[in-house]
Write a protein that holds these residues in place. Structure first.
Motif, PDB file in Angstrom:
ATOM      1  N   THR A  75      -5.996 -46.846  -8.835  1.00 56.07           N
ATOM      2  CA  THR A  75      -7.116 -46.201  -9.520  1.00 56.07           C
ATOM      3  C   THR A  75      -6.645 -44.817  -9.970  1.00 56.07           C
ATOM      4  O   THR A  75      -5.515 -44.412  -9.700  1.00 56.07           O
ATOM      5  CB  THR A  75      -8.324 -46.053  -8.572  1.00 56.07           C
ATOM      6  N   GLU A  76      -7.514 -44.090 -10.622  1.00 58.89           N
ATOM      7  CA  GLU A  76      -7.207 -42.707 -11.010  1.00 58.89           C
ATOM      8  C   GLU A  76      -7.042 -41.821  -9.782  1.00 58.89           C
ATOM      9  O   GLU A  76      -6.282 -40.860  -9.802  1.00 58.89           O
ATOM     10  CB  GLU A  76      -8.299 -42.150 -11.919  1.00 58.89           C
ATOM     11  N   ASP A  77      -7.753 -42.170  -8.708  1.00 64.47           N
ATOM     12  CA  ASP A  77      -7.668 -41.372  -7.482  1.00 64.47           C
ATOM     13  C   ASP A  77      -6.244 -41.359  -6.956  1.00 64.47           C
ATOM     14  O   ASP A  77      -5.589 -42.390  -6.863  1.00 64.47           O
ATOM     15  CB  ASP A  77      -8.604 -41.932  -6.406  1.00 64.47           C
ATOM     16  N   GLY A  78      -5.760 -40.194  -6.634  1.00 62.68           N
ATOM     17  CA  GLY A  78      -4.421 -40.059  -6.082  1.00 62.68           C
ATOM     18  C   GLY A  78      -3.313 -40.097  -7.113  1.00 62.68           C
ATOM     19  O   GLY A  78      -2.129 -40.095  -6.749  1.00 62.68           O
ATOM     20  N   HIS A  79      -3.654 -40.128  -8.396  1.00 65.66           N
ATOM     21  CA  HIS A  79      -2.636 -40.225  -9.441  1.00 65.66           C
ATOM     22  C   HIS A  79      -1.584 -39.132  -9.325  1.00 65.66           C
ATOM     23  O   HIS A  79      -0.395 -39.373  -9.578  1.00 65.66           O
ATOM     24  CB  HIS A  79      -3.271 -40.207 -10.836  1.00 65.66           C
ATOM     25  N   GLY A 126       1.402 -41.417  -9.217  1.00 71.12           N
ATOM     26  CA  GLY A 126       1.904 -41.416 -10.587  1.00 71.12           C
ATOM     27  C   GLY A 126       1.774 -42.726 -11.334  1.00 71.12           C
ATOM     28  O   GLY A 126       2.355 -42.884 -12.407  1.00 71.12           O
ATOM     29  N   GLN A 127       1.037 -43.684 -10.789  1.00 70.75           N
ATOM     30  CA  GLN A 127       0.921 -45.002 -11.419  1.00 70.75           C
ATOM     31  C   GLN A 127      -0.303 -45.071 -12.337  1.00 70.75           C
ATOM     32  O   GLN A 127      -1.296 -44.390 -12.125  1.00 70.75           O
ATOM     33  CB  GLN A 127       0.822 -46.091 -10.342  1.00 70.75           C
ATOM     34  N   ARG A 128      -0.215 -45.910 -13.331  1.00 72.08           N
ATOM     35  CA  ARG A 128      -1.303 -46.114 -14.291  1.00 72.08           C
ATOM     36  C   ARG A 128      -2.479 -46.810 -13.607  1.00 72.08           C
ATOM     37  O   ARG A 128      -2.295 -47.797 -12.880  1.00 72.08           O
ATOM     38  CB  ARG A 128      -0.784 -46.971 -15.451  1.00 72.08           C
ATOM     39  N   ALA A 129      -3.686 -46.290 -13.802  1.00 72.36           N
ATOM     40  CA  ALA A 129      -4.891 -46.915 -13.251  1.00 72.36           C
ATOM     41  C   ALA A 129      -4.992 -48.352 -13.749  1.00 72.36           C
ATOM     42  O   ALA A 129      -4.764 -48.629 -14.922  1.00 72.36           O
ATOM     43  CB  ALA A 129      -6.141 -46.130 -13.648  1.00 72.36           C
ATOM     44  N   GLY A 130      -5.264 -49.265 -12.843  1.00 67.33           N
ATOM     45  CA  GLY A 130      -5.378 -50.681 -13.176  1.00 67.33           C
ATOM     46  C   GLY A 130      -4.101 -51.469 -12.955  1.00 67.33           C
ATOM     47  O   GLY A 130      -4.130 -52.701 -12.903  1.00 67.33           O
ATOM     48  N   SER A 131      -2.965 -50.778 -12.823  1.00 63.70           N
ATOM     49  CA  SER A 131      -1.719 -51.504 -12.564  1.00 63.70           C
ATOM     50  C   SER A 131      -1.698 -51.989 -11.118  1.00 63.70           C
ATOM     51  O   SER A 131      -2.377 -51.449 -10.250  1.00 63.70           O
ATOM     52  CB  SER A 131      -0.504 -50.621 -12.871  1.00 63.70           C
ATOM     53  N   VAL A 132      -0.899 -53.015 -10.867  1.00 65.69           N
ATOM     54  CA  VAL A 132      -0.848 -53.622  -9.540  1.00 65.69           C
ATOM     55  C   VAL A 132      -0.223 -52.646  -8.545  1.00 65.69           C
ATOM     56  O   VAL A 132       0.873 -52.131  -8.767  1.00 65.69           O
ATOM     57  CB  VAL A 132      -0.058 -54.952  -9.562  1.00 65.69           C
TER      58      VAL A 132
END
Length: 165
Positions: free
Chosen positions: A40-44, A48-54
């Motif tokens: 999710t956007e939380d903790g990005h 550093g991962q895209r929201a919605g990615s596995v």
């Protein structure tokens, strides 16, 4: 997520955790994908991962639970941790060895070790070989070990001949 097992191995992948889990599940009987978690956007700012990615894939191989984590390139799988597949016969050794080595995998060490295309280490091990090595006859165990150290993929008939000599 199913917490039936108190201890579950977590395998760190860069981005290919779902692909690897699906490959493994297709290879071993009594296997399945249990759950897929997404970033999710939380903790990005940390992940550093895209929201919605596995993010994670919970899966079972032959009834054993695992978790694949897409954690980025920071850590790599190594031979320091491997999965052992106990095989009944040469046909089973060949089937697992060939499938796991396909697509970029290959030998890693002697004695039935290989790395698959995702970097995970496997030991494709005939049960009969384990019985010779752990059995009470230390002379046969030594003969089996000497034969094994000359092999990459284990050939049961060659080990049998060495033990019988």
């Amino acid at each position: 997520m199913d917490f039936a097992s108190k201890i579950t191995p977590c395998l760190w992948f860069d981005t290919q955790g779902e692909e690897a889990a699906r490959f493994y599940v297709g290879l071993f009987p009594d296997s399945r994908i249990v759950d897929i978690g997404r970033y999710t956007e939380d903790g990005h700012e940390q992940h550093g991962q895209r929201a919605g990615s596995v993010m994670t894939v919970a899966f079972e191989l032959a009834g054993q639970g695992f978790l694949a984590l897409n954690g980025g390139p920071r850590f790599q799988l190594s031979e320091a941790m491997s999965l052992i597949v106990y095989c009944e016969d040469q046909a089973e050794v060949d089937r697992y060895w060939n499938a796991l080595a396909e697509g970029g995998g290959g030998q890693s060490q002697a004695c039935g070790w290989l790395k698959d295309r995702y970097g995970l280490s496997w030991q494709i091990t005939p049960k009969s070989v384990v019985e010779w090595l752990a059995g009470p006859d230390r002379i046969k165990a030594g003969k089996a070990m000497r034969a094994l150290m000359q092999m990459v993929k284990i050939d049961i008939a060659t080990v049998e001949r060495a033990v019988a000599a």
